[in-house]
Write a protein that holds these residues in place. Structure first.
Motif, short mmCIF file in Angstrom:
data_model
loop_
_atom_site.label_atom_id
_atom_site.label_comp_id
_atom_site.label_asym_id
_atom_site.label_seq_id
_atom_site.Cartn_x
_atom_site.Cartn_y
_atom_site.Cartn_z
N TYR A 112 38.30 45.28 40.05
CA TYR A 112 37.50 44.08 40.31
C TYR A 112 36.24 44.41 41.10
CZ TYR A 112 40.66 40.57 38.42
OH TYR A 112 41.39 39.78 37.58
N TRP A 298 33.20 34.90 36.59
CA TRP A 298 34.49 34.26 36.83
C TRP A 298 34.88 33.31 35.70
CZ3 TRP A 298 37.35 36.91 39.60
CH2 TRP A 298 36.95 37.51 40.79
N GLN A 301 36.94 35.07 33.48
CA GLN A 301 38.28 35.30 34.02
C GLN A 301 39.13 34.02 34.04
OE1 GLN A 301 39.11 38.56 34.89
NE2 GLN A 301 37.08 38.99 34.04
N VAL A 303 38.06 30.77 35.18
CA VAL A 303 37.67 29.66 36.08
C VAL A 303 36.92 28.61 35.27
CG1 VAL A 303 36.27 29.03 38.07
CG2 VAL A 303 37.59 31.15 38.10
N SER A 316 33.89 36.62 46.62
CA SER A 316 33.38 37.61 45.67
C SER A 316 32.53 38.66 46.38
CB SER A 316 32.55 36.92 44.58
OG SER A 316 33.30 35.91 43.93
N GLU A 362 40.15 27.62 40.46
CA GLU A 362 39.72 28.60 41.45
C GLU A 362 40.90 29.09 42.29
OE1 GLU A 362 36.50 27.79 44.02
OE2 GLU A 362 35.00 27.70 42.42
N LEU A 365 43.04 31.37 40.38
CA LEU A 365 42.46 32.72 40.35
C LEU A 365 42.79 33.48 41.63
CD1 LEU A 365 40.50 34.93 39.27
CD2 LEU A 365 38.66 33.67 40.42
#
Length: 385
Positions: A112, A298, A301, A303, A316, A362, A365
């Motif tokens: 990441y 994101w 990913q 979001v 982040s 969020e 995540l």
């Protein structure tokens, strides 16, 4: 002869009458008072039941009346639909994926960190600097793509020369949200023990809050909504606003001046207020290009939010500049995950939490990153009360 015949006839009639009467009583004996038997059966059926008058010993209550009591006792420690409006299903699902015995997984963390550095470049481009944004260039608002702001010499003067994050790595970082889960958490000392602390939206740190959230601050974000209403948009006296910033020391204050056009004037007034009163806090502007790159990353990913929260933005950044990232105060639900007591939205106010029946993407995540060993999400207390 007539007398004999007459006597014989009387005898026959008498015997016939006697025989008929006997037969009638015999045939009706089984039907005497036919309606009393059902009443007796009904009384026999009700006899074993428990009444309010004779329940000194209720050990003979039928077993099918006990399960509801056992079920209530079993559910007592868990979240019920009565005390959290049906949020128990969501919270229990979260706890299934949350581990308090967390272990960092270096491979996942490095993956990441590398992706964020390649696609978003937070260490160099998270904030506007004289190195990445020149005079005459046009800043595109991340929330209003059709609007731009040209960098004048006066604006350029307010930019820091280079990014304070370039070629730097901190070992431990704490990103502190403002969730009600921090109330009575006693996490203040733990947070302050980390090397680098990031806080969101000018939160209160003094008095009764310090023990639970700490006071050390290296970065604090300042959305205009955090000070516009409280300090009159900085249109009048600015001393109260400046005094409120003293508790953050010489930290950086991240201003989202170029998210929307209406954000620019109050953010510039905040910067000028700091300059005029010469306090040590250092205002810097978030780079809208960085925000847009983060949003794209994101979203890939999973979001779904249209705009990223301030918390996810600074998390982040922390993943790029910190080796070990710890999150505090990130819990969006109405009840505590362990004690199940009601929570407020912020640790410093009485506003109710936003989410009850669904998990915001969020937070989902962040929970995923926690379970993968990328960062550690703290949902419990840090010390004895």
């Amino acid at each position: 002869m007539r007398g004999q015949h007459f006597f014989f006839i009387l005898t026959v009639l008498f015997l016939g009458t006697l025989l008929t009467t006997s037969i009638w009583y015999t045939s009706n004996d089984s039907h005497l008072e036919p309606h009393r038997l059902p009443a007796l059966k009904k009384t026999e059926k009700r006899a074993p039941s428990v009444s309010s008058d004779n329940c000194n010993d209720c050990s003979h209550v039928e077993p099918d009346k006990l399960p509801p009591q056992k079920k209530t006792e079993k559910k007592a420690p868990s979240v019920s639909s009565d005390n959290c409006n049906g949020c128990s299903k969501v919270i229990n699902k979260v706890l299934e994926h949350y581990s308090e015995t967390w272990t960092k997984q270096e491979e996942n963390y490095l993956k990441y960190r590398s992706q964020l550095h390649t696609r978003c470049r937070g260490s160099d481009r998270a904030i506007l600097t004289q190195a990445n944004t020149l005079v005459g260039s046009k800043i595109v608002y991340d929330g209003e793509k059709k609007k731009v702001y040209e960098v004048t010499p006066e604006l350029f003067r307010t930019f820091v020369k280079v990014s304070p994050f370039s070629n730097k790595t901190w070992n431990t970082c704490a990103v502190v949200g403002n969730g009600g889960i921090l109330t009575n958490s006693n996490c203040g000392n733990t947070i302050d023990s980390t090397q680098f602390v990031i806080r969101c939206n000018l939160p209160p740190l003094e008095n009764e809050f310090k023990a639970h959230v700490g006071s050390k601050t290296d970065i604090v974000t300042a959305n205009p909504s955090s000070y516009m209403k409280k300090f009159g948009g900085l249109q009048g006296q600015r001393r109260p606003f400046v005094d409120s910033l003293q508790k953050y020391g010489n930290s950086m204050m991240l201003l989202p001046a170029f998210s929307f056009a209406f954000s620019t004037p109050p953010c510039l007034r905040a910067l000028y207020s700091v300059e005029d009163f010469e306090i040590p806090i250092q205002p810097v502007f978030l780079n809208p290009e960085y925000i847009q790159n983060l949003t794209d990353f994101w979203r890939s990913q999973g979001v779904r939010e249209i705009r990223l929260s301030t918390g996810l933005v600074v998390t982040s950044l922390a993943l790029e500049i910190c080796t070990n990232v710890h999150l505090y105060g990130f819990w969006p639900f109405s009840h505590h995950p362990h004690g199940f007591q009601p929570l407020t939205h912020h640790y410093y106010d009485d506003r109710k939490a936003n989410y009850f029946h669904s998990m915001p993407s969020e937070f989902k995540l962040l929970l995923q990153l926690h379970s993968q060993g990328v960062l550690r999400l703290h949902l419990g207390q840090c010390g004895e009360q």
